[in-house]
Scaffold this motif. Structure first.
Motif, PDB file in Angstrom:
ATOM      1  N   VAL A   4       1.018  -1.749   0.236  1.00  0.00           N
ATOM      2  CA  VAL A   4       0.033   0.215   0.051  1.00  0.00           C
ATOM      3  C   VAL A   4       0.833   1.433  -0.149  1.00  0.00           C
ATOM      4  CG1 VAL A   4      -2.071  -1.253   1.026  1.00  0.00           C
ATOM      5  CG2 VAL A   4       0.048   0.062   2.174  1.00  0.00           C
ATOM      6  N   PRO A   5       0.966   1.876  -0.430  1.00  0.00           N
ATOM      7  CA  PRO A   5       1.383   3.434  -0.993  1.00  0.00           C
ATOM      8  C   PRO A   5       1.078   4.039   0.248  1.00  0.00           C
ATOM      9  CG  PRO A   5      -0.752   3.617  -1.681  1.00  0.00           C
ATOM     10  CD  PRO A   5      -0.785   2.616  -1.732  1.00  0.00           C
ATOM     11  N   PHE A   6       0.592   4.253   1.150  1.00  0.00           N
ATOM     12  CA  PHE A   6       0.617   5.104   2.596  1.00  0.00           C
ATOM     13  C   PHE A   6      -0.344   3.970   3.648  1.00  0.00           C
ATOM     14  CE2 PHE A   6      -3.482   6.118   0.891  1.00  0.00           C
ATOM     15  CZ  PHE A   6      -4.409   6.657   1.432  1.00  0.00           C
ATOM     16  N   LYS A   7      -0.409   5.027   4.565  1.00  0.00           N
ATOM     17  CA  LYS A   7      -0.812   3.732   6.147  1.00  0.00           C
ATOM     18  C   LYS A   7      -2.279   4.657   5.922  1.00  0.00           C
ATOM     19  CE  LYS A   7      -0.321   3.141  10.687  1.00  0.00           C
ATOM     20  NZ  LYS A   7      -1.197   3.526  11.464  1.00  0.00           N
ATOM     21  N   PHE A   8      -3.360   3.247   5.886  1.00  0.00           N
ATOM     22  CA  PHE A   8      -4.729   4.064   5.397  1.00  0.00           C
ATOM     23  C   PHE A   8      -5.599   4.036   6.815  1.00  0.00           C
ATOM     24  CE2 PHE A   8      -4.805   0.269   2.015  1.00  0.00           C
ATOM     25  CZ  PHE A   8      -5.107   1.661   1.310  1.00  0.00           C
ATOM     26  N   ASP A   9      -5.901   5.172   7.059  1.00  0.00           N
ATOM     27  CA  ASP A   9      -7.165   5.546   8.614  1.00  0.00           C
ATOM     28  C   ASP A   9      -7.608   3.962   9.076  1.00  0.00           C
ATOM     29  OD1 ASP A   9      -6.696   8.257   7.817  1.00  0.00           O
ATOM     30  OD2 ASP A   9      -8.092   8.526   7.732  1.00  0.00           O
ATOM     31  N   GLU A  10      -7.325   4.581   9.971  1.00  0.00           N
ATOM     32  CA  GLU A  10      -7.581   3.465  10.802  1.00  0.00           C
ATOM     33  C   GLU A  10      -9.201   3.681  11.593  1.00  0.00           C
ATOM     34  OE1 GLU A  10      -5.650   1.136  13.935  1.00  0.00           O
ATOM     35  OE2 GLU A  10      -3.621   0.645  12.284  1.00  0.00           O
ATOM     36  N   VAL A  11     -10.163   2.549  11.390  1.00  0.00           N
ATOM     37  CA  VAL A  11     -11.463   3.541  11.205  1.00  0.00           C
ATOM     38  C   VAL A  11     -12.391   1.940  12.560  1.00  0.00           C
ATOM     39  CG1 VAL A  11     -12.274   4.369   9.420  1.00  0.00           C
ATOM     40  CG2 VAL A  11     -12.143   2.014   9.615  1.00  0.00           C
TER      41      VAL A  11
END
Ligand SMILES: C[S@@+](CC[C@H](N)C(=O)[O-])C[C@H]1O[C@@H](n2cnc3c(N)ncnc32)[C@H](O)[C@@H]1O
Length: 274
Positions: A4-11
């Motif tokens: 993944v190109p960046f860290k996804f937001d954690e929800v």
């Protein structure tokens, strides 16, 4: 696995519930437009990357723009706005080169009030479903006001009580940082939030303060009235409190519309989640 190109937001799971609610309402919304000449648009004012990382399941979950794109019947066009360039770039990879999708990187208030909302005209048979889903006080009242005044927009709003209570509405109002006060005033539209947030102490000075902080319910009720009386939404059902695992309210999910049928649909959906 694809990197993944960046860290996804954690929800948290409360965000996943919100996504389900918006998706359910979205399907009912576009279905209601079947066999009409009305144009229906989807606006995601603070859209994110289109993918999140679920804290509950430790897997990727689709965000609101990805879900909107799957709603059937489809909208006539989609407008996705986020200030974070990495997120809009990632979202672009999900959307490909669809001509019905418009992605804007920048401040939502600026873009919505100056560019997009003025173009959505009731008299031109245009209608929109607009999701305003900030993490905190990151959107200005001007957007909600224009949405209400247009008479053409149904709106979901994440009312960020946690940010309000952390940064703007304190037991000792004299100690609130200026930045918190200013952000709250921009979100609310004027300084009348202070009357909703504080009441005069009946005992005079309470723990050294003249004013007593009010609970979330008072602030939420005042904002609900404001959406009706000032922004001009005809129907604003009681918002849905979204709670975390310790039962604390993270935010309230507001819905506002001009149509009784919209209120009925969302009230049925809210009831299932309340
Ligand atoms: C709660 S997330 C949105 C999640 C999305 N609605 C979903 O459910 O998949 C809030 C987003 O607002 C964006 N944001 C913060 N301030 C903003 C601003 N002033 N204008 C536009 N976007 C902003 C953040 O980058 C973040 O992606």
């Amino acid at each position: 696995m694809t990197p993944v190109p960046f860290k996804f937001d954690e929800v948290g799971y409360w965000s996943e519930l919100k996504l389900e609610i918006v998706e359910k309402y979205g399907s009912a919304y576009t279905t209601a437009f079947k066999n009409t000449r009305l144009k229906k648009y989807y606006i995601d004012g603070l859209c994110g990357a289109g993918v999140h990382f679920s804290k509950k399941t430790a897997t990727q979950v689709e965000g609101s723009p990805s879900r909107a794109l799957k709603i059937f019947p489809p909208f006539d066009a989609y407008y996705f706005i986020d200030i974070d360039e990495e997120k809009t770039s990632y979202l672009q990879t999900i959307c490909g080169n669809r001509s019905d999708v418009h992605i804007h990187t920048g401040d939502s208030t600026e873009y919505l009030t100056k560019e997009l909302l003025p173009k959505i005209q009731f008299k031109n048979y245009e209608r929109a479903l607009c999701l305003l889903d900030p993490y905190g006080l990151h959107i200005d009242w001007e957007v909600m006001y224009r949405a209400g005044q247009s008479k053409a927009i149904d709106m979901f709003l994440n009312f960020p009580v946690m940010d309000m209570n952390r940064n703007a509405i304190w037991k000792n109002p004299g100690r609130v940082p200026q930045d918190g006060i200013e952000r709250m005033t921009k979100f609310w539209g004027d300084e009348s939030w202070k009357q909703a947030a504080y009441a005069k102490s009946p005992q005079g000075s309470f723990f050294g303060h003249e004013m007593v902080k009010q609970g979330n319910d008072d602030i939420v009720a005042a904002f609900r009235q404001r959406l009706k009386k000032v922004a001009g939404f005809k129907f604003v059902p009681e918002p849905l409190p979204m709670r975390n695992s310790t039962n604390a309210v993270v935010y309230y999910l507001f819905f506002a519309s001009q149509k009784p049928v919209a209120e009925k649909i969302i009230s049925d959906i809210f009831r299932k989640y309340r």
